[in-house]
Write an enzyme that holds these catalytic residues in place. Structure first.
Site, PDB file in Angstrom:
ATOM      1  N   SER A 112       0.808  -1.215   0.000  1.00  0.00           N
ATOM      2  CA  SER A 112       0.000   0.000   0.000  1.00  0.00           C
ATOM      3  C   SER A 112       0.848   1.275   0.000  1.00  0.00           C
ATOM      4  O   SER A 112       1.627   1.493  -0.905  1.00  0.00           O
ATOM      5  CB  SER A 112      -0.957  -0.047   1.188  1.00  0.00           C
ATOM      6  N   HIS A 113       0.717   2.044   1.053  1.00  0.00           N
ATOM      7  CA  HIS A 113       1.376   3.350   1.129  1.00  0.00           C
ATOM      8  C   HIS A 113       2.761   3.269   1.754  1.00  0.00           C
ATOM      9  O   HIS A 113       3.431   4.280   1.910  1.00  0.00           O
ATOM     10  CB  HIS A 113       0.503   4.283   1.963  1.00  0.00           C
ATOM     11  N   ASP A 276      -2.343   6.515  -3.433  1.00  0.00           N
ATOM     12  CA  ASP A 276      -1.198   5.873  -2.780  1.00  0.00           C
ATOM     13  C   ASP A 276      -0.559   4.801  -3.658  1.00  0.00           C
ATOM     14  O   ASP A 276      -0.888   4.665  -4.833  1.00  0.00           O
ATOM     15  CB  ASP A 276      -1.617   5.292  -1.427  1.00  0.00           C
ATOM     16  N   ASP A 278      -0.816   1.605  -4.118  1.00  0.00           N
ATOM     17  CA  ASP A 278      -1.635   0.631  -4.846  1.00  0.00           C
ATOM     18  C   ASP A 278      -2.966   1.203  -5.313  1.00  0.00           C
ATOM     19  O   ASP A 278      -3.829   0.461  -5.792  1.00  0.00           O
ATOM     20  CB  ASP A 278      -1.859  -0.626  -4.001  1.00  0.00           C
ATOM     21  N   ASP A 280      -5.607   2.635  -3.750  1.00  0.00           N
ATOM     22  CA  ASP A 280      -6.890   2.556  -3.047  1.00  0.00           C
ATOM     23  C   ASP A 280      -7.147   3.756  -2.137  1.00  0.00           C
ATOM     24  O   ASP A 280      -8.278   3.994  -1.736  1.00  0.00           O
ATOM     25  CB  ASP A 280      -7.061   1.221  -2.303  1.00  0.00           C
ATOM     26  N   ARG A 281      -6.098   4.517  -1.805  1.00  0.00           N
ATOM     27  CA  ARG A 281      -6.308   5.701  -0.956  1.00  0.00           C
ATOM     28  C   ARG A 281      -6.449   6.958  -1.807  1.00  0.00           C
ATOM     29  O   ARG A 281      -6.023   6.987  -2.955  1.00  0.00           O
ATOM     30  CB  ARG A 281      -5.126   5.906  -0.010  1.00  0.00           C
ATOM     31  N   LYS A 375     -11.418  -0.035  -1.072  1.00  0.00           N
ATOM     32  CA  LYS A 375     -11.500   1.406  -1.213  1.00  0.00           C
ATOM     33  C   LYS A 375     -10.872   1.774  -2.555  1.00  0.00           C
ATOM     34  O   LYS A 375     -10.109   0.992  -3.122  1.00  0.00           O
ATOM     35  CB  LYS A 375     -10.822   2.106  -0.052  1.00  0.00           C
TER      36      LYS A 375
HETATM   37  C1  G1P Z   1      -4.147   1.443   8.272  1.00  0.00           C
HETATM   38  C2  G1P Z   1      -5.359   2.334   8.411  1.00  0.00           C
HETATM   39  C3  G1P Z   1      -6.625   1.554   8.108  1.00  0.00           C
HETATM   40  C4  G1P Z   1      -6.502   0.934   6.715  1.00  0.00           C
HETATM   41  C5  G1P Z   1      -5.228   0.123   6.607  1.00  0.00           C
HETATM   42  C6  G1P Z   1      -5.006  -0.394   5.197  1.00  0.00           C
HETATM   43  O1  G1P Z   1      -4.224   0.382   9.180  1.00  0.00           O
HETATM   44  O2  G1P Z   1      -5.426   2.886   9.704  1.00  0.00           O
HETATM   45  O3  G1P Z   1      -7.729   2.404   8.194  1.00  0.00           O
HETATM   46  O4  G1P Z   1      -7.609   0.108   6.457  1.00  0.00           O
HETATM   47  O5  G1P Z   1      -4.107   0.935   6.957  1.00  0.00           O
HETATM   48  O6  G1P Z   1      -4.893   0.637   4.261  1.00  0.00           O
HETATM   49  P1  G1P Z   1      -3.448   0.388  10.593  1.00  0.00           P
HETATM   50  O7  G1P Z   1      -1.996   0.616  10.298  1.00  0.00           O
HETATM   51  O8  G1P Z   1      -4.005   1.539  11.370  1.00  0.00           O
HETATM   52  O9  G1P Z   1      -3.757  -0.941  11.199  1.00  0.00           O
HETATM   53 ZN    ZN Z   2      -3.295   1.330  -0.356  1.00  0.00          ZN
END
Ligand code: G1P
Ligand code: ZN
Length: 542
Positions: A112-113, A276, A278, A280-281, A375
């Site tokens: 992801s990010h 981000d 991938d 989704d954000r 998302k």
């Molecule tokens: C974080 C975000 C959560 C999101 C997840 C995946 O998780 O807080 O809302 O669904 O990334 O993108 P966390 O690191 O808080 O467990």
């Molecule tokens: Zn992501």
């Protein structure tokens, strides 16, 4: 020829908030990826005759991992794999392909990010036939399989050329290499008024989309520049790179500072957005007007009917518990269902499948609907463009109007990153113990009304999930939530979510950190964050 390789369980192959996320070198270590892939296949009842989608965000090790997964899927009897060209698929596009092709699920390679590279992070998650992240039950079955694994199967075969679109084979398994963008772009055209958005750009509306050197570059260029007529250059940092050009592909004001600088300039474009690693954000920002994800969700809930795909109104909305209550106020006004779920997109799946809700969001820059089961960053951007095209108002004016109508939930999240794991767990354990005694006590002028640990009963499948965050509610509608991140790869990250409802029409334009000053003080007094972590301030405020 299929090889059966003996192996032994590898500790810690437990999925977090979103699949298995580890440092890249862990994933590259002998048997690590193979053990996990075989455990997924064992956990879901095998691959025999099944079809899966496969792709990732293009980060370091993406291409190699895809070849391994193909060889293992073939050895385990999978009938077909649908793979994004060059191994690329955004997470929402993968979710769409799983659904569109009625497959048995998919493998999404992404952290992801989190930053990418050999010394950064990698991840793998399995999505189910509905296109959404594996449920808690399937996640548990996969984890169980990681603890009992004794062998994995892999086909001896040469790498597949992932750059050529079309059909190919590996052993008896068919492989379709598909354009990552076209099906997703077609779906977006069924949801949004592309003519209205095209007219907006034709009328001189200006925008910058920051793809942050990640997977959404090709999607945004095709949709915004080719289909909607935004000028070339609207998409910045649009070429995916294996290490996101050394950056941190998280669309928030801290990490998307390049875009924030553009949007706070006097000559800023009308609209800014980012996505981000991938895809989704999302981040939404107007000229000098950053929109928090919680506010974005609420505004979309109020105005989604302006988009053709949602013209009949929303069936209901859902938000993760730490997300602000702004959307609840819209749901109440509209008389629609509103659900509060644990953190992580997987908890929205049952509600979406049952058509109880068709809009979901998280404070962590996640917004989406029932069009996929993830998302979706570009979806949120197109929704905003559709709303702006219809309302002909700026982002700042739309938000100001929203707050005048519903009040404003001032909101901020403070993250303390890479905290010593023992210090973080002790902080949470001690706070949990102290919760029952907090009621009636006053901190920084705020009196505690209620304090508890969030647990969730899924109204569709009846499953129960406990231990989902410590909550402290104050008189007058302020709230503090603390939880530990389930996606970090180093030490612990303490997330402190701060919120206060303001209804006074004359007090809606404050800076959020100022408006939350007392809530911030109360949180620190109760949880002793600075004293225990030795940190004077959070690492990131979003
Ligand atoms: C974080 C975000 C959560 C999101 C997840 C995946 O998780 O807080 O809302 O669904 O990334 O993108 P966390 O690191 O808080 O467990
Ligand atoms: Zn992501």
């Amino acid at each position: 020829m299929t090889k059966v390789i003996p192996t032994t369980p590898i500790a810690g192959q437990k999925a977090g908030t979103s699949g298995l996320r580890r440092q890249t070198r862990d994933f590259m270590a002998p048997h690590f990826l193979e053990n996990y892939v075989q455990s997924i296949l064992n956990g879901i009842g095998g691959a025999e005759g099944k079809t899966f989608v496969l792709g990732g965000d293009g980060r370091y090790f993406n291409a190699e991992a895809i070849q391994t997964i193909l060889r293992m899927a073939a050895a385990n009897g999978a009938a077909k794999m649908i793979v994004g060209q060059n191994g690329l698929l955004s997470t929402p596009a993968a979710s769409h392909l799983i659904r569109l092709n009625k497959t048995n699920g998919g493998f999404i390679l992404s952290a992801s990010h989190n930053p990418g590279g050999i010394d950064a992070d990698f991840g793998l998650k399995f999505n189910m036939a509905n296109g959404g992240p594996a449920t808690e039950a399937v996640t548990a079955a996969i984890f169980e399989a990681t603890q009992n694994i004794s062998e994995y199967k892999v086909l001896e075969a040469a790498d597949v050329d992932l750059s050529t679109l079309g059909e190919t084979q590996m052993g008896d398994m068919q492989i379709s290499i598909v354009d990552p963008v076209v099906d997703y772009a077609a779906l977006m055209q069924t949801l949004f008024d592309f003519d209205a958005i095209r007219a907006l750009f034709a009328g001189g509306f200006t925008m910058k989309f920051d793809a942050m050197h990640a997977v959404t570059g090709p999607y945004a260029k095709h949709i915004l520049e080719d289909l909607l007529g935004a000028p070339a250059g609207t998409v910045m940092n649009g070429t995916p790179s294996v290490d996101f050009n050394g950056g941190h592909p998280d669309p928030n004001p801290i990490w998307a500072h390049e875009l924030m600088a553009i949007m706070t300039d006097p000559d800023a474009p009308d609209f800014g957005a980012a996505s981000d690693g991938d895809g989704d954000r999302n981040m939404i920002v107007g000229r000098g007007a950053y929109v928090t994800p919680s506010d974005s969700l609420a505004l979309i809930a109020a105005q989604a009917h302006l988009a053709p795909g949602y013209a009949q109104g929303l069936s209901g909305v859902a938000r993760s518990m730490p997300t602000s209550g702004a959307v609840d106020r819209v749901a109440e006004a509209k008389g629609i269902e509103c659900h509060e779920t644990p953190t992580g997109w997987k908890f929205f799946g049952t509600l979406l499948d049952a058509s109880r809700v068709n809009l979901c969001g998280e404070e962590s820059a996640g917004t989406g609907s029932d069009h996929v089961r993830e998302k979706d960053g570009l979806w949120a951007v197109l929704m905003w463009l559709n709303i702006i095209a219809k309302r002909k108002m700026s982002v700042g004016d739309l938000m100001a109007e929203h707050w005048q109508t519903y009040g404003r939930n001032y909101y901020s999240r403070h993250d303390y990153e890479a905290v010593d794991s023992d210090v973080a767990s002790k902080l949470m354990d001690d706070l949990r113990t102290k919760l029952p005694a907090l009621k009636g006590q006053t901190f920084a002028g705020l009196t505690v009304e209620k304090a508890d640990e969030f647990a969730y009963d899924d109204p569709v499948d009846g499953s129960h999930t406990s231990g989902q965050g410590l909550r402290i509610f104050f008189d007058g509608g302020a709230r503090v939530v603390l939880r530990l991140s389930g996606t970090g790869t180093q030490g612990a990250t303490i997330r402190v979510y701060l919120e206060r409802l303001e209804l006074d029409p004359a007090a809606l334009g404050m800076d959020a950190e100022e408006a939350l000053a007392d809530v911030i003080k109360a949180a620190d007094a109760i949880a002793e964050i600075s004293a225990r972590t030795g940190r004077a301030a959070p690492d990131v405020k979003t």
